[in-house]
Scaffold this active site. Structure first.
Site, PDB file in Angstrom:
ATOM      1  N   ASP A  78       9.724   2.828  33.188  1.00  0.00           N
ATOM      2  CA  ASP A  78       8.367   3.130  33.626  1.00  0.00           C
ATOM      3  C   ASP A  78       7.309   2.572  32.675  1.00  0.00           C
ATOM      4  O   ASP A  78       7.622   2.106  31.575  1.00  0.00           O
ATOM      5  CB  ASP A  78       8.183   4.645  33.796  1.00  0.00           C
ATOM      6  CG  ASP A  78       8.871   5.465  32.696  1.00  0.00           C
ATOM      7  OD1 ASP A  78       9.121   4.915  31.611  1.00  0.00           O
ATOM      8  OD2 ASP A  78       9.160   6.647  32.930  1.00  0.00           O
TER       9      ASP A  78
ATOM     10  N   HIS B  93      11.625  15.954  35.352  1.00  0.00           N
ATOM     11  CA  HIS B  93      11.492  14.568  35.822  1.00  0.00           C
ATOM     12  C   HIS B  93      12.467  13.638  35.108  1.00  0.00           C
ATOM     13  O   HIS B  93      12.843  13.876  33.957  1.00  0.00           O
ATOM     14  CB  HIS B  93      10.047  14.056  35.731  1.00  0.00           C
ATOM     15  CG  HIS B  93       9.507  13.851  34.360  1.00  0.00           C
ATOM     16  ND1 HIS B  93       8.263  14.298  33.971  1.00  0.00           N
ATOM     17  CD2 HIS B  93      10.012  13.223  33.261  1.00  0.00           C
ATOM     18  CE1 HIS B  93       8.034  13.951  32.718  1.00  0.00           C
ATOM     19  NE2 HIS B  93       9.092  13.300  32.262  1.00  0.00           N
TER      20      HIS B  93
ATOM     21  N   GLU C 196       8.346  12.814  39.329  1.00  0.00           N
ATOM     22  CA  GLU C 196       7.956  14.211  39.145  1.00  0.00           C
ATOM     23  C   GLU C 196       8.550  15.073  40.262  1.00  0.00           C
ATOM     24  O   GLU C 196       9.053  14.538  41.264  1.00  0.00           O
ATOM     25  CB  GLU C 196       6.416  14.300  39.146  1.00  0.00           C
ATOM     26  CG  GLU C 196       5.751  13.557  37.984  1.00  0.00           C
ATOM     27  CD  GLU C 196       5.901  14.274  36.628  1.00  0.00           C
ATOM     28  OE1 GLU C 196       6.891  15.014  36.435  1.00  0.00           O
ATOM     29  OE2 GLU C 196       5.028  14.075  35.764  1.00  0.00           O
TER      30      GLU C 196
ATOM     31  N   ASP D 136       9.660  19.476  33.069  1.00  0.00           N
ATOM     32  CA  ASP D 136       9.630  19.860  34.486  1.00  0.00           C
ATOM     33  C   ASP D 136      10.775  19.230  35.278  1.00  0.00           C
ATOM     34  O   ASP D 136      10.803  19.286  36.503  1.00  0.00           O
ATOM     35  CB  ASP D 136       8.285  19.480  35.118  1.00  0.00           C
ATOM     36  CG  ASP D 136       8.023  17.970  35.099  1.00  0.00           C
ATOM     37  OD1 ASP D 136       8.886  17.196  34.621  1.00  0.00           O
ATOM     38  OD2 ASP D 136       6.951  17.554  35.572  1.00  0.00           O
TER      39      ASP D 136
HETATM   40  C1  F6R Z   1      10.189   7.762  29.560  1.00  0.00           C
HETATM   41  C2  F6R Z   1      10.623   8.565  30.681  1.00  0.00           C
HETATM   42  C3  F6R Z   1      10.446  10.048  30.708  1.00  0.00           C
HETATM   43  C4  F6R Z   1      10.892  10.712  29.405  1.00  0.00           C
HETATM   44  C5  F6R Z   1      10.646  12.215  29.487  1.00  0.00           C
HETATM   45  C6  F6R Z   1      11.025  12.915  28.199  1.00  0.00           C
HETATM   46  O1  F6R Z   1      10.460   6.390  29.784  1.00  0.00           O
HETATM   47  O2  F6R Z   1      11.090   8.012  31.617  1.00  0.00           O
HETATM   48  O3  F6R Z   1      11.196  10.575  31.772  1.00  0.00           O
HETATM   49  O4  F6R Z   1      12.244  10.447  29.199  1.00  0.00           O
HETATM   50  O5  F6R Z   1       9.304  12.459  29.750  1.00  0.00           O
HETATM   51  O6  F6R Z   1      10.164  12.510  27.180  1.00  0.00           O
HETATM   52  P1  F6R Z   1      10.472  12.853  25.655  1.00  0.00           P
HETATM   53  O7  F6R Z   1      11.717  12.123  25.318  1.00  0.00           O
HETATM   54  O8  F6R Z   1       9.290  12.313  24.902  1.00  0.00           O
HETATM   55  O9  F6R Z   1      10.635  14.325  25.587  1.00  0.00           O
END
Ligand code: F6R
Length: 262
Positions: A67, A138, A143, A136
């Site tokens: 992403d 994702h 989401e 959450d």
């Molecule tokens: C990032 C991504 C998100 C993160 C998630 C957890 O490329 O795809 O799904 O993996 O938001 O973020 P952290 O690792 O910062 O807790």
């Protein structure tokens, strides 16, 4: 799903790095899907170490990131282009032309997303996808209520994700972009292997719902229950709310030799 509970994030990340390294050694032109955020940092450091000390060769590896924020140029400090360059790519021998990250500055977003999907298909599909998980539930930036059939597209971040990610933007939620481009859940499910890493107590609820709850689009990561090769790497804190954690440890400790890979 295989649930791998390690004492801490370092052990969990090193176990995941061994799986990634094994794939690259077996298939030097492997196609990897990569994540950003805090979670994969130790994994990337370990891959860098393996490159420097053990000759792990990325010269034929291709990567696709999950992403990117809409509206952040590649040189913005919080863009995922910047994150990947600083935390992995500039430390290994990957070829720039083999690196793919969605273009958050694209003028024609649907065309850019369609091209991204075509590039993944053209590379032969993703062999191994690295995932973190949002509090959450994702994965990528899919989401809650994202379609399980979704492909790369624009998404609006939840308020929870904006609040969670404000820590990267001087703690200022107003600086966090509200839109992103993300691989879809369908795209992620097409990867031949999915490695999901989750560390810390903030992830414990999402992890329990993902592994032991119903498969439901309100908990996007739960779709991994339907993936034929999903490995979930946890530390003790992230595993704390799992009801069957003793069983997962038992399974892992009793794996036959030929199944040992992490
Ligand atoms: C990032 C991504 C998100 C993160 C998630 C957890 O490329 O795809 O799904 O993996 O938001 O973020 P952290 O690792 O910062 O807790």
């Amino acid at each position: 799903m295989e649930i791998i509970i390690k004492q801490n994030a370092t052990e969990g990340s090193h176990a995941a790095a061994r799986v990634v390294a094994r794939l690259i050694r077996e298939k030097p032109d492997a196609v990897l899907g990569l994540a950003t955020g805090s979670t994969p940092l130790i994994l990337y450091n370990e891959l860098i170490r393996m490159h420097r000390k053990e000759g792990l060769d990325f010269s034929r590896v291709t990567t696709f990131n999950l992403d990117e924020y809409v509206g952040l140029p590649a040189d913005h400090e919080q863009s995922y282009h910047h994150f990947m360059r600083e935390n992995l790519f500039r430390h290994i021998n990957i070829r720039p032309e083999n690196v793919h990250i969605p273009d958050g500055m694209a003028e024609d977003i649907p065309a850019c997303c369609a091209k991204y999907e075509q590039a993944i298909t053209g590379a032969g599909g993703i062999g191994l996808q690295v995932l973190g998980i949002g509090s959450d539930g994702h994965v990528g930036f899919n989401e809650p209520t994202s379609s399980f059939a979704s492909r790369t597209r624009i998404k609006t971040l939840t308020r929870q994700t904006v609040a969670d990610n404000a820590r990267f933007f001087d703690g200022d939620e107003s600086k966090v972009p509200h839109h992103c481009l993300t691989m879809g859940i369908g795209t992620i499910m097409d990867a031949r292997i999915n490695l999901l890493l989750a560390f810390g107590e903030d992830k414990a609820e999402a992890v329990a719902a993902t592994v032991e709850g119903p498969v439901a689009s309100v908990m996007p990561a739960s779709i991994l229950q339907h993936h034929p090769a999903a490995k979930i790497f946890l530390d003790e804190a992230a595993a704390a709310k799992l009801k069957l954690s003793d069983y997962y440890r038992w399974v892992y400790d009793n794996k036959p030799d030929w199944q040992q890979d992490a």
